[in-house]
Design a protein around this motif. Sequence first.
Motif, mmCIF file in Angstrom:
data_model
loop_
_atom_site.group_PDB
_atom_site.id
_atom_site.type_symbol
_atom_site.label_atom_id
_atom_site.label_comp_id
_atom_site.label_asym_id
_atom_site.label_seq_id
_atom_site.Cartn_x
_atom_site.Cartn_y
_atom_site.Cartn_z
ATOM 1 N N VAL A 86 48.290 34.766 39.045
ATOM 2 C CA VAL A 86 48.824 35.684 39.295
ATOM 3 C C VAL A 86 48.348 37.366 38.981
ATOM 4 C CG1 VAL A 86 51.408 37.334 38.484
ATOM 5 C CG2 VAL A 86 51.130 34.454 38.813
ATOM 6 N N GLU A 87 47.676 37.499 37.823
ATOM 7 C CA GLU A 87 46.647 38.059 37.352
ATOM 8 C C GLU A 87 46.029 38.769 38.561
ATOM 9 O OE1 GLU A 87 43.548 40.044 34.223
ATOM 10 O OE2 GLU A 87 44.542 38.943 34.271
ATOM 11 N N ALA A 88 44.937 37.632 39.755
ATOM 12 C CA ALA A 88 44.038 38.107 40.214
ATOM 13 C C ALA A 88 45.341 39.266 41.427
ATOM 14 C CB ALA A 88 43.476 37.129 40.449
ATOM 15 N N VAL A 89 46.192 37.871 41.612
ATOM 16 C CA VAL A 89 47.115 38.711 43.396
ATOM 17 C C VAL A 89 46.975 39.923 42.742
ATOM 18 C CG1 VAL A 89 48.877 38.125 44.792
ATOM 19 C CG2 VAL A 89 47.706 36.284 44.190
ATOM 20 N N VAL A 90 48.200 39.976 42.154
ATOM 21 C CA VAL A 90 48.351 41.980 41.326
ATOM 22 C C VAL A 90 47.571 43.211 41.907
ATOM 23 C CG1 VAL A 90 50.358 43.414 39.980
ATOM 24 C CG2 VAL A 90 50.613 40.644 40.128
ATOM 25 N N ASP A 91 46.659 42.295 40.866
ATOM 26 C CA ASP A 91 45.555 43.457 40.551
ATOM 27 C C ASP A 91 44.934 43.677 41.736
ATOM 28 O OD1 ASP A 91 45.743 43.654 38.000
ATOM 29 O OD2 ASP A 91 43.723 42.346 37.603
#
Length: 488
Positions: free
Chosen positions: A339-344
């Motif tokens: 999730v963090e990778a995609v949002v960032d």
Amino acid sequence: MDAAVRLHIAAAPADLATLATVLRGTLMTPDDPAFTAASQIWNEAHRATPMAIVRVANAGDVATTIEFARLNNIDIAVRSGGHSMAGHGSGDGSLVIDLRDLRGLHIDPAQRLAWAGAGLTAGEVTSAAAAHGLAVPFGDTGSVGLGGITLGGGIGWLVRKHGLTIDALLSVEIVTPDGDVLTASADENEDLFWAVRGGGGNFGVVTRFCYRLHPVDEVLGGALVLPLTAQVLRGIVPIAAEASDELSIIAMIMEAPPVPFVPADRHGEMSIMLTFVWAGDPDAGRDAIAPFRALAEPLGELVTPMPYPAIYEFTAEAGTPQASTIRSLFMPSLDEAAVEAVVDALTAGPAGSMVQLRVLGGAMARVPVDATAFAQRDAKVMLSIMNGIGDPLTAADAIAWNRRLFARLAPRASGVYANFLEDEGEARIRSAYPAGAFERLAAVKRRYDPTNVLHRNQNIRPAAVRRVERETGFEPAASTLGRSRSAN
């Protein structure tokens, strides 16, 4: 193949005019005014100039063209709808077998069966079947050809309700590299039938498909456009996974599109466009999507009962040819790191970037893993990272961004969907076929195409060839693949 035809094309093997005389279809060469348009494929990142294009009229034309190519050591490319992300539907100096004129379609609503020529698109068959309240579980874009979507598996709007496209496939008519026209089904050439259900175009050229049709009439469909936040993205997978099988979703994480149901001042804002089909009672469908709406106030929405083919309007733009790049992966879940990778990445990504999220399971997962060459039955989530790269000034940056995000997600991957592969090497092809499927496919390839005549695909080399390479360390150059067997 008829012996007289075989002798005729062997008499002047380098003469395309000779080939043209024995075809029922049309042979096009680069001096034809329509040649450039005919040779164009969807992914404009792979521009090529074939030697010639054969617009075949029947399976016999396919067999004749394969024989001509083998006699002359010419690479064969096979084009169905032309959507090939990896550019395999064409190639410099290749002889293209173009299936677009194989457009026969017969629907038997009483038996719920459809016989469809390989030149048809998923949208065309869907529209014809919908007239009888029936459907094949094709993919999410109507403009794709039947060959591509079917032979790679077929993940679409009905995947949780009715499974993959191949789960509706009952038989194929297929022309092998030897020129034999075979039927492959559960009762005939069973090994070949297993292989074409997910193994791609490695084993022959499919000219006709027979599908089982499912009752699908009016559906609840549309889109919720939600703001992109970690909280919203985190919530989508569990809601979709726990919903009834009637619900299949495709979430496109992208800039909010300029559509009427999104306010103009929100166009271009990073968002999650949650598209879906509920193949059941519309009122129950509204209840099923309510938890998504509760994640955040939508930027806009269009949710309405519609004829099933209307859902293709939401992805119609994807049918327009464009230069693009993709990296895709199956994942067991969308964990916090993902999730963090995609949002960032998307918060700071180049214009036109998109990550597509599909939540799987349901009917797709209930088929035994060894029943078809598509062996990713237990995959829970599929993520696809997509970029347009048509602008040469920004293409390198877009590709680099794509690969960086893929590198962050790849350690969590459980495989890849063969239909969403570019030319990424054998290790990636292997990852599409777990649980012994790759080795089994290589054995089927050895039986039907031992010299790898059909290699412009996500290529699975014949088992015998692979063994020689392991034992000798010799790997033939790409230009030697597909050489004629007729010299023996």
